[in-house]
Write a protein that holds these residues in place. Structure first.
Motif, PDB file in Angstrom:
ATOM      1  N   HIS A 130      11.594  -5.457 -29.789  1.00 16.95           N
ATOM      2  CA  HIS A 130      10.403  -6.155 -30.275  1.00 16.95           C
ATOM      3  C   HIS A 130       9.161  -5.840 -29.440  1.00 16.95           C
ATOM      4  CE1 HIS A 130      11.285  -9.085 -27.012  1.00 16.95           C
ATOM      5  NE2 HIS A 130      10.012  -9.409 -27.112  1.00 16.95           N
ATOM      6  N   ARG A 131       9.330  -5.322 -28.244  1.00 19.62           N
ATOM      7  CA  ARG A 131       8.185  -4.979 -27.402  1.00 19.62           C
ATOM      8  C   ARG A 131       7.798  -3.505 -27.520  1.00 19.62           C
ATOM      9  NH1 ARG A 131       9.358  -5.188 -22.101  1.00 19.62           N
ATOM     10  NH2 ARG A 131       7.266  -5.765 -21.440  1.00 19.62           N
ATOM     11  N   VAL A 132       8.562  -2.760 -28.282  1.00 12.88           N
ATOM     12  CA  VAL A 132       8.326  -1.319 -28.390  1.00 12.88           C
ATOM     13  C   VAL A 132       7.550  -1.035 -29.678  1.00 12.88           C
ATOM     14  CG1 VAL A 132       9.386   0.954 -28.547  1.00 12.88           C
ATOM     15  CG2 VAL A 132      10.427  -0.820 -27.114  1.00 12.88           C
ATOM     16  N   SER A 133       6.487  -0.280 -29.561  1.00 11.17           N
ATOM     17  CA  SER A 133       5.698   0.088 -30.728  1.00 11.17           C
ATOM     18  C   SER A 133       5.068   1.455 -30.518  1.00 11.17           C
ATOM     19  CB  SER A 133       4.600  -0.945 -30.989  1.00 11.17           C
ATOM     20  OG  SER A 133       3.756  -0.518 -32.041  1.00 11.17           O
ATOM     21  N   PRO A 134       5.032   2.260 -31.575  1.00 10.84           N
ATOM     22  CA  PRO A 134       4.354   3.561 -31.464  1.00 10.84           C
ATOM     23  C   PRO A 134       2.879   3.479 -31.819  1.00 10.84           C
ATOM     24  CG  PRO A 134       5.494   3.436 -33.560  1.00 10.84           C
ATOM     25  CD  PRO A 134       5.761   2.121 -32.854  1.00 10.84           C
ATOM     26  N   ASN A 135       2.350   2.265 -32.006  1.00 11.79           N
ATOM     27  CA  ASN A 135       0.976   2.099 -32.473  1.00 11.79           C
ATOM     28  C   ASN A 135       0.117   1.449 -31.397  1.00 11.79           C
ATOM     29  OD1 ASN A 135       1.948   3.017 -34.980  1.00 11.79           O
ATOM     30  ND2 ASN A 135       2.404   0.934 -35.643  1.00 11.79           N
ATOM     31  N   ILE A 189     -13.409  14.568 -30.008  1.00  2.55           N
ATOM     32  CA  ILE A 189     -12.402  14.860 -28.988  1.00  2.55           C
ATOM     33  C   ILE A 189     -11.275  13.834 -29.062  1.00  2.55           C
ATOM     34  CG2 ILE A 189     -11.985  15.039 -26.498  1.00  2.55           C
ATOM     35  CD1 ILE A 189     -14.860  15.975 -26.175  1.00  2.55           C
ATOM     36  N   LEU A 190     -11.636  12.598 -29.330  1.00  4.48           N
ATOM     37  CA  LEU A 190     -10.630  11.542 -29.387  1.00  4.48           C
ATOM     38  C   LEU A 190      -9.734  11.668 -30.611  1.00  4.48           C
ATOM     39  CD1 LEU A 190     -12.759   8.415 -28.352  1.00  4.48           C
ATOM     40  CD2 LEU A 190     -11.259   9.805 -26.908  1.00  4.48           C
ATOM     41  N   GLY A 191     -10.301  11.983 -31.754  1.00  2.00           N
ATOM     42  CA  GLY A 191      -9.496  12.038 -32.972  1.00  2.00           C
ATOM     43  C   GLY A 191     -10.329  12.466 -34.161  1.00  2.00           C
ATOM     44  N   ASP A 192      -9.801  12.198 -35.347  1.00  2.00           N
ATOM     45  CA  ASP A 192     -10.449  12.581 -36.597  1.00  2.00           C
ATOM     46  C   ASP A 192     -11.122  11.369 -37.224  1.00  2.00           C
ATOM     47  OD1 ASP A 192      -9.378  15.200 -36.373  1.00  2.00           O
ATOM     48  OD2 ASP A 192      -7.480  14.511 -37.260  1.00  2.00           O
ATOM     49  N   THR A 193     -12.285  11.591 -37.803  1.00  2.00           N
ATOM     50  CA  THR A 193     -12.957  10.545 -38.555  1.00  2.00           C
ATOM     51  C   THR A 193     -12.352  10.472 -39.947  1.00  2.00           C
ATOM     52  OG1 THR A 193     -15.022  10.852 -37.315  1.00  2.00           O
ATOM     53  CG2 THR A 193     -15.167   9.729 -39.431  1.00  2.00           C
ATOM     54  N   VAL A 194     -11.789   9.318 -40.287  1.00  3.18           N
ATOM     55  CA  VAL A 194     -11.084   9.146 -41.562  1.00  3.18           C
ATOM     56  C   VAL A 194     -11.787   8.093 -42.398  1.00  3.18           C
ATOM     57  CG1 VAL A 194      -8.871   9.824 -40.570  1.00  3.18           C
ATOM     58  CG2 VAL A 194      -9.515   7.418 -40.587  1.00  3.18           C
ATOM     59  N   GLN A 195     -11.608   8.191 -43.708  1.00  2.00           N
ATOM     60  CA  GLN A 195     -12.100   7.177 -44.627  1.00  2.00           C
ATOM     61  C   GLN A 195     -11.097   6.034 -44.693  1.00  2.00           C
ATOM     62  OE1 GLN A 195     -15.153   7.236 -46.151  1.00  2.00           O
ATOM     63  NE2 GLN A 195     -15.523   9.119 -44.951  1.00  2.00           N
ATOM     64  N   PHE A 245      -6.564   4.285 -46.780  1.00  2.00           N
ATOM     65  CA  PHE A 245      -5.901   4.904 -45.627  1.00  2.00           C
ATOM     66  C   PHE A 245      -4.498   4.334 -45.482  1.00  2.00           C
ATOM     67  CE2 PHE A 245      -5.068   5.049 -40.976  1.00  2.00           C
ATOM     68  CZ  PHE A 245      -5.109   6.433 -40.807  1.00  2.00           C
ATOM     69  N   THR A 246      -3.501   5.200 -45.257  1.00  2.40           N
ATOM     70  CA  THR A 246      -2.099   4.774 -45.244  1.00  2.40           C
ATOM     71  C   THR A 246      -1.480   4.786 -43.851  1.00  2.40           C
ATOM     72  OG1 THR A 246      -1.400   7.050 -45.742  1.00  2.40           O
ATOM     73  CG2 THR A 246      -1.729   5.549 -47.610  1.00  2.40           C
ATOM     74  N   GLY A 247      -2.188   5.257 -42.846  1.00  7.07           N
ATOM     75  CA  GLY A 247      -1.649   5.265 -41.498  1.00  7.07           C
ATOM     76  C   GLY A 247      -1.829   3.911 -40.819  1.00  7.07           C
ATOM     77  N   PHE A 248      -1.589   3.880 -39.530  1.00  4.01           N
ATOM     78  CA  PHE A 248      -1.783   2.647 -38.762  1.00  4.01           C
ATOM     79  C   PHE A 248      -3.256   2.279 -38.787  1.00  4.01           C
ATOM     80  CE2 PHE A 248      -2.768   0.821 -34.481  1.00  4.01           C
ATOM     81  CZ  PHE A 248      -2.211  -0.431 -34.713  1.00  4.01           C
ATOM     82  N   VAL A 293     -12.076   6.214 -36.478  1.00  3.32           N
ATOM     83  CA  VAL A 293     -11.526   7.366 -35.761  1.00  3.32           C
ATOM     84  C   VAL A 293     -10.037   7.098 -35.526  1.00  3.32           C
ATOM     85  CG1 VAL A 293     -11.599   8.739 -33.650  1.00  3.32           C
ATOM     86  CG2 VAL A 293     -13.723   7.911 -34.688  1.00  3.32           C
ATOM     87  N   TYR A 294      -9.211   8.044 -35.940  1.00  6.38           N
ATOM     88  CA  TYR A 294      -7.751   7.888 -35.893  1.00  6.38           C
ATOM     89  C   TYR A 294      -7.142   9.183 -35.379  1.00  6.38           C
ATOM     90  CZ  TYR A 294      -2.978   8.042 -37.770  1.00  6.38           C
ATOM     91  OH  TYR A 294      -1.624   8.200 -37.914  1.00  6.38           O
ATOM     92  N   THR A 295      -6.018   9.052 -34.683  1.00  3.21           N
ATOM     93  CA  THR A 295      -5.322  10.245 -34.216  1.00  3.21           C
ATOM     94  C   THR A 295      -3.848   9.948 -34.012  1.00  3.21           C
ATOM     95  OG1 THR A 295      -5.391  12.050 -32.605  1.00  3.21           O
ATOM     96  CG2 THR A 295      -5.608   9.822 -31.738  1.00  3.21           C
ATOM     97  N   SER A 296      -3.038  11.000 -33.987  1.00  6.58           N
ATOM     98  CA  SER A 296      -1.633  10.935 -33.599  1.00  6.58           C
ATOM     99  C   SER A 296      -1.492  11.648 -32.261  1.00  6.58           C
ATOM    100  CB  SER A 296      -0.741  11.593 -34.658  1.00  6.58           C
ATOM    101  OG  SER A 296      -0.795  10.880 -35.873  1.00  6.58           O
ATOM    102  N   PHE A 297      -0.698  11.058 -31.381  1.00  9.04           N
ATOM    103  CA  PHE A 297      -0.618  11.588 -30.023  1.00  9.04           C
ATOM    104  C   PHE A 297       0.803  11.411 -29.513  1.00  9.04           C
ATOM    105  CE2 PHE A 297      -1.278  11.005 -25.350  1.00  9.04           C
ATOM    106  CZ  PHE A 297      -1.776  12.281 -25.080  1.00  9.04           C
TER     107      PHE A 297
END
Length: 560
Positions: A247-252, A286-292, A296-299, A315-319
């Motif tokens: 419950h304390r683990v999250s990829p977001n 540099i931080l990520g991509d500008t998304v609409q 939007f279906t990601g986090f 601004v969103y990114t995967s890392f």
């Protein structure tokens, strides 16, 4: 700096304090006129004036009736602008003058309570020497919030094992899992307690016979005093145990991004920026991509992806397998006539870590953004390199005193010239900063309360379901849907109790010593997002430390 004040019967000092994502400081009021000293006047006074002069207090001859009228108007308006003003601490005057033309990225608050890395004494010269070699990207290690969270999933769930429950009079609820690894002739044990989970591996050759559950538990914790454990025979127990362990683990993750221009010293100035310079846009890329945000279906990090109530872009990114959403102040809605910009503050003020991009040489004060949540800031300043031409990014970090230090180590001098390396450093530093912030006192207390609630629910659910499996229908839960839907408070299954503990159980403010705000309808159940996303998916509810006060400014779509 102590300022002399004229003795006047019309002078009164009123204290105003707010909660939620806002802190509070004193405000001085003279009769019917409130005259805050601007941040620019204060920094100029600190840097240029060798001594302080007395500030005259405007006397007021207004009647008490007029004074009360203005007080009522002030309360109705609810303005907190003056409360958010900060001053540069006086002991730093000599340090600022010796640093040189370029002021440091961060200055400590007047009241203290923050550490800064690198320290101010290291900032006299930020010119990279010829022998300067920045850290390699592979040295940037991401911290794990709970290193034992995946143990059950990896070593127990898909192997033959047993689980047991008990209620210790001193340790509280206990959940024990035991697995015999015959190929390696070992016994693997996990003991879950209210404060932590203990994991151990023992060689079978040490025992003439397989130890009992009580003996195995005492091998991990000698304070266990229960005479026996109850065996778990519920078929879906592995699912419930896994949900608790992880419950304390999250990829977001979600982080705030503030845009500070030259001369901006206060919160309202920083949050009121609407235009983005080309340099700031380059930094965001540099931080990520500008998304609409629409569709939007990601986090989404609490942003509205249906009705555009939190802006149209983000601004969103995967890392490294993690999703990151940035709450960029200039992309959040701007409200005319609202100097506090609550629509922006309600998101950034509820983040735990924020990144500050500076244009110019104006320092950032540690406590300029009033929030119970924000515990750490990463500040980045774009500078020109005179000797080689081009630009570089100078980095500094600050956090509250009870936040442990976190990596990666800031290079000396703290400069980055390569965009890819700056990105790796910043994203790793941001993630590690948030994980370290959870170890701060108020977050740690909250996590212990949440864990105890979840562990008690897990123990009760496993025991009840196991008794039902063995034919004791008197203990059957009120719900017939295998614990997915709950009935009244205290019943309804572990999954419902899990949601309740994560989302609303921590509404109380006892951890912070803040009075709890009682809603009009206490029986109303909490709203659960259809995508199951919590405001702080890593295990902390967004309203647990005071953000419940922000509901007055939140739309239903944005409530997490």
């Amino acid at each position: 700096m102590e300022r002399e004040k004229r003795n006047d019967t019309s002078f009164s000092r009123k204290r105003s304090f707010t909660f939620g994502a806002y802190g509070g400081v004193d405000r001085f009021t003279c009769g019917d006129e409130t005259r805050p000293e601007s941040g620019k006047e204060k920094i100029l006074d600190i840097l240029d004036s060798p001594t302080s002069g007395s500030k005259s207090v405007v006397s007021s001859s207004c009647s008490q009736r007029d004074t009360e009228l203005f007080e009522i108007i002030e309360k109705l308006q609810g303005s907190r602008i003056d409360e958010q003003r900060c001053v540069f601490p006086l002991p730093l005057k000599s340090q600022l003058l010796t640093v040189g033309a370029d002021l440091p990225l961060i200055l400590p608050s007047e009241s203290g309570g923050y550490w800064i890395d690198p320290p101010l004494e290291r900032l006299a010269d930020v010119s990279p020497p010829s022998s300067h070699r920045e850290l390699h990207v592979e040295n940037y290690d991401i911290m794990e919030r709970d290193g034992e969270a995946k143990t059950y999933q990896e070593f127990f769930r898909f192997r033959y094992h047993h689980s047991f429950t008990a209620a210790d009079p001193y340790l509280g609820p206990l959940v024990l899992s035991v697995c015999l690894e015959e190929e390696e002739n070992k016994i693997r044990v996990i003991l879950r307690m209210k404060e932590c989970s203990l994991h151990g591996v023992f060689s079978v050759s040490l025992f003439p016979n397989i130890p009992s559950a009580v003996e195995l538990a005492k091998m991990l914790c000698d304070k266990v005093s229960v005479p026996k454990f109850n065996v778990v025979c519920y078929l879906k127990a592995p699912d419930l145990i896994t949900a608790f362990d992880e419950h304390r683990v999250s990829p977001n993750f979600k982080f705030g991004v503030l845009y500070q221009k030259e001369g901006q010293l206060t919160e309202e100035d920083i949050l009121s920026n609407r235009e983005e310079s080309e340099e700031f846009k380059e930094f965001l890329s540099i931080l990520g991509d500008t998304v609409q945000l629409q569709g939007f279906t990601g986090f989404r990090g609490g942003l509205d992806v249906c009705h555009a109530q939190t802006g149209s872009e983000a601004v969103y990114t995967s890392f490294h397998g993690r999703e990151i959403m940035f709450h960029v102040s200039t992309k959040l809605p701007y409200t005319d006539g609202d100097p506090q910009q609550l629509q922006r503050k309600r998101h950034i003020g509820n983040d735990i870590v924020a990144l500050v991009y500076q244009e110019g040489n104006t320092p950032f004060l540690c406590d300029v953004i009033k929030s119970h949540f924000l515990h750490s800031f990463l500040v980045v300043r774009r500078i020109q390199r005179e000797e080689k031409g081009g630009t570089a990014y100078q980095v500094s970090v600050t956090a509250r005193d009870d936040v442990p230090p976190f990596g990666p180590v800031i290079p000396d001098p703290p400069l980055f010239t390569e965009h890819c390396q700056l990105r790796e450093f910043l994203l790793t530093k941001l993630i590690n900063a948030e994980i370290s912030c959870y170890k701060a006192e108020q977050f740690n207390k909250l996590e212990l309360r949440t864990r105890l609630s979840l562990l008690e629910s897990l123990k009760t659910e496993l025991f009840t379901r196991s008794q039902c499996m063995m034919g004791d229908s008197s203990l059957a839960p009120a719900s017939t849907s295998e614990g997915v839907r709950g009935g009244s408070e205290g019943s309804g299954g572990f999954i419902e109790n899990f949601k309740r503990a994560i989302r609303v159980r921590s509404h109380s403010f006892e951890t912070l010593g803040v009075p709890r705000k009682i809603s009009g309808n206490s029986s109303q159940k909490p709203k659960v997002d259809k995508d199951g996303e919590s405001d702080k998916s890593a295990g902390l509810p967004s309203d647990s430390l005071g953000a419940v006060e922000l509901k007055d400014h939140a739309s239903p779509q944005e409530e997490m």
